[in-house]
Design an enzyme around this catalytic site. Sequence first.
Site, short mmCIF file in Angstrom:
data_model
loop_
_atom_site.label_atom_id
_atom_site.label_comp_id
_atom_site.label_asym_id
_atom_site.label_seq_id
_atom_site.Cartn_x
_atom_site.Cartn_y
_atom_site.Cartn_z
N GLU A 18 24.24 37.10 35.62
CA GLU A 18 23.32 37.90 34.80
C GLU A 18 22.85 39.13 35.58
O GLU A 18 22.37 39.00 36.72
CB GLU A 18 22.12 37.05 34.37
CG GLU A 18 21.11 37.85 33.54
CD GLU A 18 20.09 37.00 32.80
OE1 GLU A 18 20.20 35.76 32.82
OE2 GLU A 18 19.18 37.60 32.19
N ASP B 219 20.87 24.34 29.02
CA ASP B 219 20.13 24.73 30.23
C ASP B 219 19.24 23.61 30.75
O ASP B 219 18.53 22.95 29.97
CB ASP B 219 19.19 25.90 29.87
CG ASP B 219 19.73 27.24 30.31
OD1 ASP B 219 20.59 27.28 31.19
OD2 ASP B 219 19.26 28.24 29.75
N SER C 193 16.07 30.44 27.11
CA SER C 193 15.54 31.64 26.47
C SER C 193 14.81 31.29 25.18
O SER C 193 14.06 32.10 24.64
CB SER C 193 16.67 32.63 26.16
OG SER C 193 17.72 31.98 25.46
#
Length: 266
Positions: free
Chosen positions: A181, A84, A46
């Site tokens: 998510e 990530d 993100s």
Amino acid sequence: MSDVTLTTLLQLKQRGEKITMLTCYDATFAATACDAGIEILLVGDSLGMVLQGQDSTLPVTIDEMAYHTACVKRGNKGALILSDLPFMSAATLEQTFASCAQLMRAGAHMVKLEGGAWLAESVRLLAERGIPSCVHLGLTPQSVNVFGGYKVQGRGDASAQKMLDEAIALEQAGAALLLLECVPSELAARISQAVQIPVIGIGAGPGADGQVLVMHDMLGLSLSGRTPKFVRNFMQGQSSIADAMSLYARSVKDTSFPAAEHEFSA
Ligand code: KIV
């Protein structure tokens, strides 16, 4: 806070205590989040959106992820660092090993891969090589072009059953953690009960074993001006970022976050 390990996370799940996770991209925020009691620092891709101003996570590279992981490691005070694997950095097994090695050398304790049951072989091979993994299911932002937008996943019986089966298959393959998510709360609760490993939710309701938010979102910062339904602005009523992070950690622990208005129905 003593060092958070996989054993700590399993113990938290076993005694029904919610796990706190927050995204983090640098040393100062890492130290602040640790002081606030955050147990897992997610160096999320993100960062492509909140730090770089990209319109998706797709442009983020493995070198950028390693750089931010190293920054977070320098400020960390005992949290577990989860990093990530960015878009196409784990497209082949060989590439997966090289990318994971880069993140682990930079300071990650665990890596996160986006996908589904097809990741089972990678997860198993990583575990055998000493690399714990978290699999991100549901709305996986690296697949935004396949989904045709950022949409709730796992709605409807067939889709929910598929995600449940995938979660079980990934646990059996050796995944250490799952992240869900934007899935209906009922499904996230079913998955959390079906597996022994901790399940962290974002837009997945209160039944998950823990919660994660993007730090900028929970501080009320948004480049686009749009706030996802599952986000609460923890800066409201607080006079510092440290206080907002502490309130977030407390609200996850006492289960006042997420509330009904943050949930998705089936
Ligand atoms: O990259 C990220 O910040 C994430 C969260 C949305 C869970 O994967």
